[in-house]
Scaffold this active site. Sequence first.
Site, PDB file in Angstrom:
ATOM      1  CG  HIS A  54      12.651  -5.353 -13.685  1.00 12.53           C
ATOM      2  ND1 HIS A  54      13.528  -6.116 -14.416  1.00 12.53           N
ATOM      3  CD2 HIS A  54      11.762  -6.239 -13.167  1.00 12.53           C
ATOM      4  CE1 HIS A  54      13.179  -7.391 -14.342  1.00 12.53           C
ATOM      5  NE2 HIS A  54      12.120  -7.494 -13.583  1.00 12.53           N
ATOM      6  CG  HIS A  80      -0.176   0.123   2.515  1.00 13.43           C
ATOM      7  ND1 HIS A  80       0.135   1.335   3.090  1.00 13.43           N
ATOM      8  CD2 HIS A  80       0.350  -0.820   3.310  1.00 13.43           C
ATOM      9  CE1 HIS A  80       0.811   1.138   4.196  1.00 13.43           C
ATOM     10  NE2 HIS A  80       0.968  -0.173   4.355  1.00 13.43           N
TER      11      HIS A  80
HETATM   12  O1  JB2 Z   1      17.059  -2.521 -29.783  1.00 15.61           O
HETATM   13  C1  JB2 Z   1      16.461  -3.595 -29.722  1.00 15.61           C
HETATM   14  C2  JB2 Z   1      16.921  -4.687 -28.947  1.00 15.61           C
HETATM   15  N1  JB2 Z   1      18.004  -4.865 -28.149  1.00 15.61           N
HETATM   16  C3  JB2 Z   1      17.922  -6.145 -27.689  1.00 15.61           C
HETATM   17  N2  JB2 Z   1      15.294  -3.786 -30.400  1.00 15.61           N
HETATM   18  C4  JB2 Z   1      14.594  -4.956 -30.366  1.00 15.61           C
HETATM   19  N3  JB2 Z   1      13.449  -5.055 -31.062  1.00 15.61           N
HETATM   20  N4  JB2 Z   1      15.010  -6.002 -29.636  1.00 15.61           N
HETATM   21  C5  JB2 Z   1      16.159  -5.867 -28.943  1.00 15.61           C
HETATM   22  N5  JB2 Z   1      16.813  -6.742 -28.166  1.00 15.61           N
HETATM   23  C6  JB2 Z   1      16.347  -8.109 -27.986  1.00 15.61           C
HETATM   24  O2  JB2 Z   1      15.805  -8.288 -26.686  1.00 15.61           O
HETATM   25  C7  JB2 Z   1      17.430  -9.171 -28.088  1.00 15.61           C
HETATM   26  O3  JB2 Z   1      17.821  -9.414 -29.419  1.00 15.61           O
HETATM   27  C8  JB2 Z   1      16.670 -10.374 -27.475  1.00 15.61           C
HETATM   28  O4  JB2 Z   1      15.740 -10.940 -28.375  1.00 15.61           O
HETATM   29  C9  JB2 Z   1      15.898  -9.675 -26.371  1.00 15.61           C
HETATM   30  C10 JB2 Z   1      16.580  -9.841 -25.028  1.00 15.61           C
HETATM   31  O5  JB2 Z   1      16.440 -11.207 -24.685  1.00 15.61           O
HETATM   32  P1  JB2 Z   1      17.098 -11.868 -23.381  1.00 15.61           P
HETATM   33  O6  JB2 Z   1      16.515 -13.235 -23.272  1.00 15.61           O
HETATM   34  O7  JB2 Z   1      18.560 -11.688 -23.450  1.00 15.61           O
HETATM   35  O8  JB2 Z   1      16.644 -10.961 -22.197  1.00 15.61           O
HETATM   36  P2  JB2 Z   1      15.195 -10.441 -21.830  1.00 15.61           P
HETATM   37  O9  JB2 Z   1      15.277  -8.973 -21.867  1.00 15.61           O
HETATM   38  O10 JB2 Z   1      14.153 -11.093 -22.659  1.00 15.61           O
HETATM   39  O11 JB2 Z   1      15.010 -10.931 -20.342  1.00 15.61           O
HETATM   40  C11 JB2 Z   1      15.778 -10.416 -19.283  1.00 15.61           C
HETATM   41  O12 JB2 Z   1      14.944  -9.676 -18.393  1.00 15.61           O
HETATM   42  C12 JB2 Z   1      13.871 -10.462 -17.832  1.00 15.61           C
HETATM   43  C13 JB2 Z   1      13.040  -9.546 -16.977  1.00 15.61           C
HETATM   44  C14 JB2 Z   1      16.396 -11.645 -18.635  1.00 15.61           C
HETATM   45  O13 JB2 Z   1      17.291 -11.306 -17.680  1.00 15.61           O
HETATM   46  C15 JB2 Z   1      15.308 -12.500 -17.990  1.00 15.61           C
HETATM   47  O14 JB2 Z   1      15.888 -13.566 -17.257  1.00 15.61           O
HETATM   48  C16 JB2 Z   1      14.427 -11.648 -17.067  1.00 15.61           C
HETATM   49  N6  JB2 Z   1      13.345 -12.470 -16.527  1.00 15.61           N
END
Ligand code: JB2
Length: 214
Positions: free
Chosen positions: A149, A140
């Site tokens: 985040h 609250h």
């Molecule tokens: O400029 C961008 C860009 N930079 C990175 N534009 C677009 N459209 N996509 C971008 N990305 C993409 O974000 C990467 O190519 C990849 O597909 C994605 C990041 O994926 P990753 O699995 O490395 O992290 P995440 O951000 O999906 O997840 C993180 O944060 C979550 C909250 C991880 O640490 C997870 O474990 C966590 N749960």
Amino acid sequence: MKIVGIGAGGHAKVVIEILRSASQHEIVGLVDKAGEHGNRSVLGVPVLGDDSVLSELRAQGIAGAFIGMGSIADTRARRELYQQTVALGFTVVPAIHARAYVSPSARIGDGITLMAGAMVGADACLGENVIVNSGAVVEHDCVIGDHVHIAPGALLSGGARVDEGAHVGIGAVVLQQRRIGAEAVVGAGAVVITDVPAQTTVIGVPARQLVKTI
Ligand code: JB2
């Protein structure tokens, strides 16, 4: 609404499943970082290209988007993607899991992501593009700035304040009325008993400022 997801990694998977559980939107595809998109899909959602295809998708009538890129500590890339997406004219849709709880008196900003088991208490106020990850508690009267985040299982006691772009790590605890400054990072499992200045990192129990030795 037809929507596109920005990012195609782990966080995108989680958001796709939240949106599917709510059955509110049709996800037409994802866009990924330049050079990463290839010929692939994520949980059956095709990767359509990189961010350069977004204007064309908007022109074709795709009106909504979700930010499918998460963050580990540094939230700036997510903020930039969010701002670029809004500037292109997309509505960033909220993704609220059916098993998240949001108090009726809480206020939540655009593009929020609330994962399974997340809890947002009475009179809490959350900004735009905030993630409250799985099982995290925002009690609250908490005030959470844009692009923050709150990682899985973190606990924010009543009246805590987390300023824009900060990251509260997995399993961390923030005592009541404490303030986490803008772009600060609270390490995993830390217990915050005193205010954390902006752009600093704290770790441990009780949480203390990380002093870099390099
Ligand atoms: O400029 C961008 C860009 N930079 C990175 N534009 C677009 N459209 N996509 C971008 N990305 C993409 O974000 C990467 O190519 C990849 O597909 C994605 C990041 O994926 P990753 O699995 O490395 O992290 P995440 O951000 O999906 O997840 C993180 O944060 C979550 C909250 C991880 O640490 C997870 O474990 C966590 N749960």
